[in-house]
Design a protein around this motif. Structure first.
Motif, PDB file in Angstrom:
ATOM      1  N   PHE A   1      43.584   6.826  28.333  1.00 14.21           N
ATOM      2  CA  PHE A   1      44.680   5.916  28.673  1.00 14.21           C
ATOM      3  C   PHE A   1      44.225   4.829  29.638  1.00 14.21           C
TER       4      PHE A   1
ATOM      5  N   GLY B   1      51.748  13.338  21.694  1.00 16.16           N
ATOM      6  CA  GLY B   1      51.475  13.295  23.126  1.00 16.16           C
ATOM      7  C   GLY B   1      50.989  11.942  23.610  1.00 16.16           C
TER       8      GLY B   1
ATOM      9  N   VAL C   1      53.145   9.191  25.932  1.00 11.98           N
ATOM     10  CA  VAL C   1      52.694   8.752  27.258  1.00 11.98           C
ATOM     11  C   VAL C   1      52.657   7.225  27.328  1.00 11.98           C
TER      12      VAL C   1
END
Length: 330
Positions: free
Chosen positions: A3, A229, A233
């Protein structure tokens, strides 16, 4: 998916290729209402004052002065005596429709430009130029345009199918049915967010992989379903982070309201004129800044979604059949 790498790479791309800010401004045309604005005129009497006793508050009865005259003037725009001015009404509808189409076109080319520009920059084709991104975006225009149009129509149709019977039921039960509408509206908010995330990935899939409309929707759905997931996020970061950033960007517009508050509580015509003029000047000065910052924010968000799709769909490296410590002998 890393990320931190996605967020930092997206920022580096839009900072090094500031031409994407222009496409961010275009993309933001379809993401928000843009600006509203009244004329700042309450149809005050032509004699220059409200003819009120000194010290009397014109809003003490919770009504705007000359609100009746305002309503009458507004009604005259649409009626001629007792007959509706159909020409004016149809012309107004056509004007609104034309403006909506223009905004949809600008939003579409901005959305495609952000996707194409991000992919090109991620592949090392830097620095980007406006003409380069614009030209590479045009082949995808109509597919992306109809994808988002169909999505909007489906959402609107679904809401009408669900809400119209509930509204009729609410009237039939003397308002008790409204208790059923409120939870449903609360359910629509997260559902719409989820559908928007799928739409974002479908748009990127259409441009990056050159898919058709239905194939793009399926591809976007599969990417979200198989990577719940990471996508969740990224969506939360964009929703909350983008919401906070957008609120901060819009804060300077509150300065426009300060002179208007003076106008509301003043009985001096010169003060009213000065206040309205000041609000107009502030609005003209602040709007370009707000639009520019909103464009930067939108370009950053578009780059994040694009890099998210690219990272999640990238081929995974094939692991060697043998451990590194094992030597294969002939």
């Amino acid at each position: 998916m890393n990320f931190g790498e996605v967020l930092s790479k997206a920022w580096k791309i839009i900072w090094k290729n500031k031409v994407l800010w222009i496409f961010g401004i275009l993309a933001s045309c379809g993401r928000s209402s843009g600006g509203s604005g009244g004329r700042g005129n309450f149809n005050l009497p032509s004699n220059g004052n409200l003819n009120l006793p000194k010290g009397e508050n014109p809003f003490s009865n919770s009504q705007i002065p000359d609100i009746d005259k305002l309503g009458q003037n507004f009604e005259k725009l649409f009626t001629n005596g007792n007959e509706p001015q159909w020409g004016f009404i149809i012309g107004l509808i056509c004007l609104i429709f034309f403006i909506a189409i223009i905004f949809a076109f600008l939003s579409t080319i901005g959305r495609i430009g952000l996707i194409r520009g991000t992919v090109m920059a991620d592949n090392g084709q830097e620095p980007l130029t406006f003409g380069q991104v614009w030209t590479s975006s045009l082949p995808y225009f109509w597919k992306v345009f109809f994808l988002n149009l169909l999505f909007g129509l489906v959402i609107m149709l679904a809401m009408l199918i669900v809400l119209i019977p509930l509204i009729i039921f609410a009237f039939g039960t003397m308002g008790i049915g409204l208790l059923c509408i409120i939870p449903l509206l609360c359910l629509f908010i997260p559902l719409t967010m989820i559908l928007n995330v799928i739409l974002e990935q479908a748009n990127v899939a259409m441009v990056v992989e050159d898919l058709g409309i239905w194939a793009s929707v399926v591809r976007g759905w599969n990417v979200c379903r198989e990577n719940i997931g990471p996508v969740a996020v990224v969506a939360l970061v964009i929703i909350f982070g983008g919401g906070i950033a957008g609120f901060i960007i819009a804060l300077p517009l509150l300065l426009v309201l300060v002179p208007l508050l003076v106008v509301v509580f003043s009985q001096d015509q010169s003060v009213m004129t000065t206040g309205l003029a000041t609000s107009g000047v502030l609005l003209c000065c602040l709007m370009p800044v707000v639009i520019g910052l909103q464009g930067i924010l939108q370009s950053y968000i578009g780059s994040i979604w694009t890099l998210t799709f690219v990272r999640l769909t990238a081929p995974k490296p094939v692991e060697s059949e043998f451990p590194p410590s094992v030597t294969v002998l002939n």
